[in-house]
Design an enzyme around this catalytic site. Structure first.
Site, PDB file in Angstrom:
ATOM      1  N   ARG A   1      -5.829   3.259 -15.347  1.00 54.48           N
ATOM      2  CA  ARG A   1      -5.876   3.973 -14.073  1.00 54.48           C
ATOM      3  C   ARG A   1      -6.548   5.343 -14.146  1.00 54.48           C
ATOM      4  NH1 ARG A   1      -1.931   5.444 -11.604  1.00 54.48           N
ATOM      5  NH2 ARG A   1      -2.774   5.065  -9.545  1.00 54.48           N
TER       6      ARG A   1
ATOM      7  N   GLY B   1       0.760  -1.242   0.000  1.00 55.49           N
ATOM      8  CA  GLY B   1       0.000   0.000   0.000  1.00 55.49           C
ATOM      9  C   GLY B   1       0.787   1.285   0.000  1.00 55.49           C
TER      10      GLY B   1
ATOM     11  N   TYR C   1      -9.606   5.429 -11.734  1.00 55.16           N
ATOM     12  CA  TYR C   1      -9.376   6.103 -10.446  1.00 55.16           C
ATOM     13  C   TYR C   1      -9.109   7.593 -10.589  1.00 55.16           C
ATOM     14  CZ  TYR C   1      -7.544   1.305  -9.574  1.00 55.16           C
ATOM     15  OH  TYR C   1      -7.320  -0.041  -9.509  1.00 55.16           O
TER      16      TYR C   1
ATOM     17  N   TYR D   1       0.015  -1.781 -12.170  1.00 58.20           N
ATOM     18  CA  TYR D   1      -1.404  -1.660 -12.541  1.00 58.20           C
ATOM     19  C   TYR D   1      -1.552  -0.994 -13.909  1.00 58.20           C
ATOM     20  CZ  TYR D   1      -1.421  -2.713  -7.608  1.00 58.20           C
ATOM     21  OH  TYR D   1      -1.163  -3.297  -6.396  1.00 58.20           O
TER      22      TYR D   1
ATOM     23  N   CYS E   1     -13.849   4.734 -27.980  1.00 54.37           N
ATOM     24  CA  CYS E   1     -15.124   5.459 -28.029  1.00 54.37           C
ATOM     25  C   CYS E   1     -15.790   5.519 -26.661  1.00 54.37           C
ATOM     26  CB  CYS E   1     -16.024   4.828 -29.067  1.00 54.37           C
ATOM     27  SG  CYS E   1     -15.291   4.999 -30.695  1.00 54.37           S
ATOM     28  N   GLU E   2     -15.155   6.234 -25.741  1.00 51.27           N
ATOM     29  CA  GLU E   2     -15.653   6.475 -24.380  1.00 51.27           C
ATOM     30  C   GLU E   2     -15.094   7.822 -23.961  1.00 51.27           C
ATOM     31  OE1 GLU E   2     -17.239   4.360 -22.096  1.00 51.27           O
ATOM     32  OE2 GLU E   2     -17.157   2.475 -23.209  1.00 51.27           O
TER      33      GLU E   2
ATOM     34  N   PRO F   1       4.516  -5.384  -0.968  1.00 47.16           N
ATOM     35  CA  PRO F   1       4.545  -4.178  -1.793  1.00 47.16           C
ATOM     36  C   PRO F   1       4.316  -4.510  -3.263  1.00 47.16           C
ATOM     37  CG  PRO F   1       6.773  -4.912  -1.380  1.00 47.16           C
ATOM     38  CD  PRO F   1       5.878  -5.842  -0.604  1.00 47.16           C
ATOM     39  N   GLY F   2       3.559  -3.697  -3.943  1.00 46.58           N
ATOM     40  CA  GLY F   2       3.363  -3.852  -5.378  1.00 46.58           C
ATOM     41  C   GLY F   2       3.883  -2.609  -6.083  1.00 46.58           C
TER      42      GLY F   2
HETATM   43  C1  PLP Z   1      -3.041  -5.049  -4.085  1.00 46.85           C
HETATM   44  C2  PLP Z   1      -2.550  -5.669  -2.840  1.00 46.85           C
HETATM   45  C3  PLP Z   1      -1.241  -5.409  -2.400  1.00 46.85           C
HETATM   46  C4  PLP Z   1      -0.298  -4.451  -3.102  1.00 46.85           C
HETATM   47  O1  PLP Z   1      -0.713  -3.137  -3.013  1.00 46.85           O
HETATM   48  P1  PLP Z   1       0.284  -1.949  -3.450  1.00 46.85           P
HETATM   49  O2  PLP Z   1      -0.502  -0.731  -3.198  1.00 46.85           O
HETATM   50  O3  PLP Z   1       0.562  -2.138  -4.887  1.00 46.85           O
HETATM   51  O4  PLP Z   1       1.492  -2.056  -2.601  1.00 46.85           O
HETATM   52  C5  PLP Z   1      -0.801  -6.076  -1.272  1.00 46.85           C
HETATM   53  N1  PLP Z   1      -1.606  -6.933  -0.592  1.00 46.85           N
HETATM   54  C6  PLP Z   1      -2.868  -7.199  -0.981  1.00 46.85           C
HETATM   55  C7  PLP Z   1      -3.691  -8.146  -0.186  1.00 46.85           C
HETATM   56  C8  PLP Z   1      -3.381  -6.564  -2.107  1.00 46.85           C
HETATM   57  O5  PLP Z   1      -4.647  -6.826  -2.488  1.00 46.85           O
END
Ligand code: PLP
Length: 418
Positions: A315, A240, A319, A373, A344-345, A277-278
């Site tokens: 995104r 997150g 969002y 993402y 076409c949106e 982390p993503g």
């Molecule tokens: C999406 C997700 C993440 C990664 O979130 P980031 O904002 O990209 O760090 C980690 N854990 C869970 C359970 C998620 O659904």
């Protein structure tokens, strides 16, 4: 910090001019920097170095490209997965099962069985109903599944509503008031071993206090569970942490500040910590490279129509997300323009009234911070092709996903009875 820089007047990814990639692969195309992925993985691991043996499990959904996953596996990262498809990608990339956490609110029995057979470290469960399903699967397989429940700490993450996951009215996790009963229910089920707790409150967080509040609630839950006789081994703190998207956007806390907060809050927990982390790892390691198709006069500002669209990078449409836009060969002239795709949106809008490099038809531009993402969410709406992906390492580069024609891929004969 990333590795997309101007060199001799043209934007490069490490040693490779983006113009070369556009000429050889075509546009739109995602371009990832190997050096940036590695750097982000190392910066985070360093920020967590004071903790005892932390597990860093990359959230595969942010960028499931096999070459990206192999790069992160090489840095010792594990995987946070939310489907069996992600499980297979993580294993194929060389991530050992002992580093894989299985998250997600809707795992089905077949997914559970395959992940269990592969010995994943922990199933992060989101309901007692899910625990019942996993128990049946585990007993049938003659195995024991290690499980955690995800706490819904009911904190406001202070991010966009569509990427908030730790509120009482989100579908995710179990409320604190029901957590002890859920853990006791899992303890009584055959085939399950309760090993952990987990929490994840949302994405692109730009303040530490909601995370700290969530972790404190998780700490209280750990105490409650231990007092009830549970032997907990893993506290998974989710992902997150936000990334900087560009000028005028909220600056997220640094990984160092995050690591220091975690070390302080979890000081007395005596448990192995895991992280998911993503975006933090892959977000700024990628750009979406696109070409200007035409410039159409507008009422107030010109419409810059590019060959990337909402299906390539969802995104902004999903969002209202901000992506910084830059010309690959900036002329030095600036203007205010709207940037849109061909779909076409009306939602196919990347930016309105954006102060940016002035561009003309045929020019290349990039959307920055598109490594998380981005390609992961791309689709073939309007019968468009799936965007290819390129990985750059030093002065070497390779196509790591080819351009896929979805209409062909999905083609089936028209039934004769039609
Ligand atoms: C999406 C997700 C993440 C990664 O979130 P980031 O904002 O990209 O760090 C980690 N854990 C869970 C359970 C998620 O659904």
């Amino acid at each position: 910090m990333d590795h997309f820089d101007l060199n001799d007047g043209a934007l490069h990814c490490d040693g490779v001019p983006l113009e070369t990639i556009a000429a050889e692969v075509g546009t739109p195309v995602y371009v990832y920097s190997h050096a940036t992925l590695v750097r982000h993985a190392r910066v985070l691991k360093e920020a967590l170095a004071a903790l005892h043996d932390p597990l860093v499990a990359f959230a595969v959904k942010a960028n499931p490209n096999p070459a990206v996953l192999a790069t992160l596996a090489g840095e010792g990262l594990g995987a946070d997965i939310v489907s069996i498809g992600e499980y297979r990608l993580a294993r194929a990339a060389g991530m050992p099962p002992s580093t894989i956490l299985f998250s997600g609110v809707g795992k089905d029995a077949a997914e559970m069985a395959e992940a269990l057979a592969g010995d994943v470290l922990q199933f992060n469960l989101e309901s007692v109903e899910e625990a019942h399903m996993l128990s049946v699967v585990a007993v049938a397989a003659g195995r024991t599944a290690q499980v955690a429940f995800r706490l819904n700490p009911d904190v406001d993450a202070g991010t966009h509503a569509k990427i908030t996951t730790g509120n009482a009215d989100n579908k995710f996790g179990i409320p604190a008031s029901q957590a002890l009963d859920a853990f006791r229910a899992a303890r009584d089920l055959p085939g399950l071993e309760v090993t952990g707790v987990t929490v994840h409150i949302g994405s692109q967080l730009t303040r530490l206090d909601p995370l700290e509040a969530a972790f404190q609630r998780l700490g209280e839950l750990i105490s409650t569970l231990r007092a009830d006789g549970f032997d907990l081994k893993i506290a998974d703190l989710g992902g997150g942490l936000g990334v900087p998207y560009g000028p005028g956007q909220p600056e997220p806390p640094t990984p160092e500040a995050y690591g220091a907060m975690v070390a302080r809050v979890t000081r007395d927990w005596n448990i192995r910590l895991a992280f998911e982390p993503g975006r933090l790892i892959s977000g700024n390691a990628g750009v979406l490279l696109t070409r200007v198709v035409r410039v159409k006069p507008g009422e107030k500002h010109p419409w810059v129509i590019v060959d990337a669209a909402m299906n390539d990078l969802m995104r902004p449409a999903l969002y209202d997300a901000y992506h910084h836009i830059a010309a690959v060969r900036p002329s030095g002239r600036r203007w205010t323009a709207n940037v849109v795709g061909p779909v076409c949106e009306s939602g196919d809008t990347f930016a309105l009234a954006r102060e940016m490099d002035a561009v003309a038809p045929g020019d290349l531009i990039v959307f920055r911070t598109a490594g998380a993402y981005g390609a992961a969410m791309s689709n073939g709406y309007n019968s468009r092709e799936l965007t290819p992906e390129v990985l750059v390492k030093g002065d070497k580069w390779a196509l790591v996903r080819r351009r896929i024609n979805i209409a062909d891929a999905a083609a089936a004969p028209v039934p004769s009875w039609l």
